[in-house]
Design a protein around this motif. Sequence first.
Motif, mmCIF file in Angstrom:
data_model
loop_
_atom_site.group_PDB
_atom_site.id
_atom_site.type_symbol
_atom_site.label_atom_id
_atom_site.label_comp_id
_atom_site.label_asym_id
_atom_site.label_seq_id
_atom_site.Cartn_x
_atom_site.Cartn_y
_atom_site.Cartn_z
ATOM 1 N N ARG A 87 5.004 -8.787 -12.366
ATOM 2 C CA ARG A 87 4.296 -8.171 -11.058
ATOM 3 C C ARG A 87 4.591 -6.858 -11.005
ATOM 4 O O ARG A 87 5.998 -6.524 -11.045
ATOM 5 N N GLU A 88 3.738 -6.065 -10.444
ATOM 6 C CA GLU A 88 3.953 -4.715 -10.289
ATOM 7 C C GLU A 88 3.887 -4.116 -8.901
ATOM 8 O O GLU A 88 2.651 -4.455 -8.384
ATOM 9 N N TYR A 95 3.467 5.323 -4.173
ATOM 10 C CA TYR A 95 2.538 4.663 -5.138
ATOM 11 C C TYR A 95 3.181 4.433 -6.502
ATOM 12 O O TYR A 95 3.988 5.460 -6.888
ATOM 13 N N ALA A 96 2.767 3.603 -7.292
ATOM 14 C CA ALA A 96 3.191 3.685 -8.622
ATOM 15 C C ALA A 96 2.449 4.910 -9.290
ATOM 16 O O ALA A 96 1.416 5.180 -8.970
ATOM 17 N N ASP A 97 2.994 5.224 -10.404
ATOM 18 C CA ASP A 97 2.519 6.478 -11.101
ATOM 19 C C ASP A 97 1.034 5.983 -11.739
ATOM 20 O O ASP A 97 0.318 7.131 -11.778
ATOM 21 N N GLY A 146 -3.319 9.370 -7.072
ATOM 22 C CA GLY A 146 -4.388 9.856 -6.758
ATOM 23 C C GLY A 146 -5.711 9.201 -7.031
ATOM 24 O O GLY A 146 -6.571 9.682 -6.741
ATOM 25 N N ARG A 147 -5.360 7.753 -7.212
ATOM 26 C CA ARG A 147 -6.903 6.896 -7.452
ATOM 27 C C ARG A 147 -6.653 5.683 -6.121
ATOM 28 O O ARG A 147 -7.940 5.332 -5.724
#
Length: 116
Positions: free
Chosen positions: A45-46, A60-62, A66-67
Amino acid sequence: QVQLAESGGGLVQPGGSLRLSCAASGFTFRIYAMSWYRQAPGKERELVATITSAGNSTTYADSVKGRFTISRDNAKNMVYLQMSSLNPEDTAVYLCNAAWRRLDYWGQGTQVTVSS
């Protein structure tokens, strides 16, 4: 009782967009930090994105910076994840999480599949 109900998942083509929603009930939503996680088959799980209780800070996760954009509406007990420029690596079950001190709640998840 506590409920987190995700919606908005589905099948989308690469480059497309989706908006996930999470409806919260049964707890004091405005004091909880809210997060979106995802879990792909065979993977851990991320953590995708987190927003503070007041909505004044996000992380945010890298892999999604930006998305993806996380937001919340404390008046409606809702949290959202706007996802754009989707790619097949974004395919996963997306889960909504509420956290405050030692309390931690999860939704059942909504499937996002990115495929042509």
